[in-house]
Design a protein around this motif. Sequence first.
Motif, short mmCIF file in Angstrom:
data_model
loop_
_atom_site.label_atom_id
_atom_site.label_comp_id
_atom_site.label_asym_id
_atom_site.label_seq_id
_atom_site.Cartn_x
_atom_site.Cartn_y
_atom_site.Cartn_z
N LYS A 280 0.83 -1.19 0.00
CA LYS A 280 0.00 0.00 0.00
C LYS A 280 0.87 1.25 0.00
O LYS A 280 1.80 1.35 0.79
CB LYS A 280 -0.87 -0.02 1.26
N VAL A 281 0.57 2.17 -0.92
CA VAL A 281 1.32 3.42 -0.99
C VAL A 281 0.52 4.51 -0.29
O VAL A 281 -0.62 4.80 -0.65
CB VAL A 281 1.60 3.82 -2.46
N ILE A 282 1.11 5.08 0.76
CA ILE A 282 0.40 6.08 1.56
C ILE A 282 1.22 7.37 1.57
O ILE A 282 2.41 7.35 1.87
CB ILE A 282 0.21 5.57 3.01
N ASN B 264 7.67 7.67 12.55
CA ASN B 264 7.12 6.85 13.63
C ASN B 264 6.15 5.78 13.14
O ASN B 264 6.20 4.64 13.62
CB ASN B 264 6.46 7.74 14.67
N ILE B 265 5.29 6.12 12.19
CA ILE B 265 4.38 5.10 11.66
C ILE B 265 5.19 4.03 10.95
O ILE B 265 4.98 2.82 11.13
CB ILE B 265 3.34 5.71 10.70
N GLY B 266 6.18 4.46 10.15
CA GLY B 266 7.01 3.52 9.40
C GLY B 266 7.75 2.58 10.33
O GLY B 266 7.77 1.36 10.12
N THR B 267 8.34 3.13 11.39
CA THR B 267 9.09 2.30 12.33
C THR B 267 8.17 1.31 13.03
O THR B 267 8.50 0.14 13.20
CB THR B 267 9.80 3.21 13.36
N THR B 268 6.97 1.79 13.43
CA THR B 268 6.03 0.87 14.10
C THR B 268 5.64 -0.28 13.18
O THR B 268 5.62 -1.44 13.60
CB THR B 268 4.77 1.64 14.52
N LEU B 269 5.32 0.05 11.93
CA LEU B 269 4.91 -1.01 10.99
C LEU B 269 6.06 -2.00 10.78
O LEU B 269 5.84 -3.21 10.70
CB LEU B 269 4.45 -0.40 9.67
N ALA B 270 7.28 -1.48 10.71
CA ALA B 270 8.44 -2.36 10.51
C ALA B 270 8.64 -3.25 11.74
O ALA B 270 9.00 -4.42 11.61
CB ALA B 270 9.69 -1.53 10.24
N VAL C 283 9.12 0.85 3.28
CA VAL C 283 10.08 1.81 2.74
C VAL C 283 9.51 3.22 2.92
O VAL C 283 8.33 3.46 2.69
CB VAL C 283 10.45 1.51 1.27
N LEU C 284 10.36 4.12 3.42
CA LEU C 284 9.96 5.51 3.59
C LEU C 284 10.62 6.33 2.48
O LEU C 284 11.82 6.22 2.26
CB LEU C 284 10.45 6.03 4.96
N VAL C 285 9.81 7.11 1.78
CA VAL C 285 10.34 7.92 0.68
C VAL C 285 10.23 9.39 1.07
O VAL C 285 9.14 9.87 1.37
CB VAL C 285 9.56 7.66 -0.63
N ASP C 286 11.35 10.08 1.07
CA ASP C 286 11.33 11.52 1.36
C ASP C 286 10.98 12.24 0.05
O ASP C 286 11.78 12.30 -0.88
CB ASP C 286 12.69 11.96 1.89
N GLY C 287 9.79 12.78 -0.02
CA GLY C 287 9.34 13.44 -1.25
C GLY C 287 9.71 14.91 -1.30
O GLY C 287 9.39 15.60 -2.26
N ASP C 288 10.35 15.39 -0.28
CA ASP C 288 10.64 16.83 -0.21
C ASP C 288 12.00 17.11 -0.85
O ASP C 288 13.01 17.26 -0.17
CB ASP C 288 10.63 17.26 1.26
N ASP D 181 5.40 -4.02 1.82
CA ASP D 181 4.02 -4.02 2.30
C ASP D 181 3.49 -2.60 2.41
O ASP D 181 2.33 -2.34 2.16
CB ASP D 181 3.95 -4.71 3.66
N PHE D 182 4.37 -1.69 2.83
CA PHE D 182 3.96 -0.29 2.97
C PHE D 182 5.02 0.63 2.36
O PHE D 182 6.21 0.47 2.62
CB PHE D 182 3.78 0.09 4.45
N VAL D 183 4.55 1.56 1.54
CA VAL D 183 5.41 2.61 1.00
C VAL D 183 4.86 3.92 1.57
O VAL D 183 3.74 4.31 1.26
CB VAL D 183 5.36 2.64 -0.55
N LEU D 184 5.63 4.57 2.45
CA LEU D 184 5.17 5.83 3.04
C LEU D 184 5.92 6.98 2.39
O LEU D 184 7.15 6.99 2.36
CB LEU D 184 5.43 5.85 4.55
N ILE D 185 5.17 7.95 1.89
CA ILE D 185 5.80 9.09 1.22
C ILE D 185 5.64 10.33 2.08
O ILE D 185 4.53 10.70 2.47
CB ILE D 185 5.16 9.32 -0.17
#
Lengths: 264, 220
Positions: free
Chosen positions: A4-6, A23-29, A36-41, A115-119
Motif C-alpha cells: 500500500k502506498v500512503i 514513527n508510523i514507518g518504524t512501528t509497521l516495521a 520503505v519511507l520515501v522523502d518526497g521533499d 508491504d507499505f510505502v510511506l511518502i
Amino acid sequence: MAGKVIVVTSGKGGVGKTTTVANIGTTLAKKKYNVVLVDGDIGLRNLDVVMGVENRIVYNLVDIIEGKCRKEQAMIRDRKLNNLFIIPSAQTRDKDSVQPEQMKQLCEELAKEFDFVLIDCPAGIEQGFRNAIAGAAAAVVVTTPEVSAIRDADRVIGLLEASLLKEIHLIVNRLNQRMVKKGDMMSTEDIVSLLAVPLLGVVPESEEVVISTNRGVPLVHERGSKAGQAFQLIAARLQGENIPVDMGNNGSFLGRMKRLIWNS
Amino acid sequence: MHSNESIPIQIKANRDGFILVPEAKASFDSIMTYMQQRLEESHDFFHNAEMVLDLREKPLRTDEILALNHLLEEKSQVKLSQVKLADSLDFLLDRPQPRPAPTVRQDAPGNKEPSPLVIRTTCRSGARVVSPSDCVVLGDVNPGAEIIAVGDIVVFGSLRGLAHAGATGNRSARIWAISIAPHQIRIADLVAVPPQGNQPIPKRYEIAEIQGDSIEVITV
C-alpha cells in the motif's frame, strides 16, 4: 500481493509530517512488515535526519528517477530494523527535477516489493505536492489544532478529493489537553467536524518529540512515551485494526456522564 | 482541410454561445493541435467568447481540461464557462485556481428562471463557486471557500467561509444556513463581519438579510 502506498501530507509546514512518517514507518516495521519511507521533499531533505541515517546517503530519489542508480542502491537500511528502508531525497536539486508520472512508476515498483510505502510530502500544494501524491492509494493528512493548519489541511483534502484519492485519514498532532480544557485550543471534535474525514489518531504535544528528532531515533523505540504510544495506535489503525480513537475528552466527569447517557 | 470524420473536436454554435465537442476516438494531442490551428485561422472570431466543453462523448482528464482551457484563454481569451460531463452533471470551472470545482447538478433547462446551482459536497478551503442564479450547498462551507450567487444562497450546513448573495446588486437577496458563522458575508454592495464573542446557537437555521442599510443575521 502489492503493498500500500500512503502519502503523508498537510499543506502547512512544520505540523509533523516527517515525524509521523518516521514513527508510523518504524512501528509497521516493528510489526514485521516490509516498509520503505520515501522523502518526497526534494531540495529540503530531512527524513534522513529524523531517522538518523544522514551520513549514510550515497544516492537519492532523483538519482533513481534519472536512472543514475538502481533503486536498491539508494535505499538505506534502518539502523535497528532490517526490514525498514529509507529513500532520501536530493538536497541540491529542486522539485521540478521529478514528474508525477515518474513518481507514480517508482511507487508502483516499490509496492511490488514492500508491504507499505510511506511518502513524506513537502509542504505546499505545488509541483512537490503533485509529485508526492501521484502514486499514492491513500493519504494521511496531518494537522495541528491551529486555525491556519486546519485551513491548509482542508484545502489539501479538497485537492486530494479532486485528484480522486478516496481514502483520506486525519491525524491531529500536538494536542495540548490542558489548553483544550481551558478553551484556548480547538478540540479534536471541532477539527473533525470541520474537516469531515475519518480520524486516525490524536498525538499529544510532547517535548520527547523534539529530543527524538534531534537524536535521530523515532519515538516509538522509547518505552513509556505518550506520543510514541499514540503513533503506535495510529499505525495499528492504518493497517486495519479496529481500535476506537480516544478523542481526549474522557477525563472530565461530565463528559463520561454524557457518554453513558448517550449509550443507554 | 479535414474531412468531417477526422475532425478531432467539433465547434458548434447555439443561441447561448459555442460548444466544443471532442470526438470520442480522437487523441488528446490531436484535439489540442486542431484547436490551436482553428484558433489561429479564425483570428479574432472567438475573441472573448464563452464556450461550453461537452465531454459526454469523450471524457478528458482534469489536467487535459485545464490544458485545453489554458490554450483557449491564451490564444483568444476564450472562457470555458461550463464543462458537461454527463446529461445531468455539469461542473463549473473554478476560474482562478487550477483545480476542478465540486461536482454540481443542474435541473432540466427550459425554465425561464435559471435553475439554482446545487452543490452536493462540502465546499473546502480554496473552492470558489459562482452561480448565475441561486446557489444551494448540501454540506458545509468551510473557511477559505467562497460562494458567490446572483440570487440567494442556501447552505444545509455551517457557513464558515465567505458568502456573497445578490452579487449583481440585488439587495433583497438572502443567505440561509443552519448556522452562520463566517469571516465575512456580503449581500449586494454591503459587507458584514460577525460581532466578537459568543453567538446564540440557532434553534433551526439562520437567515442573513438587509434590514435598513445593514446586514442582520436572524436566528430562527
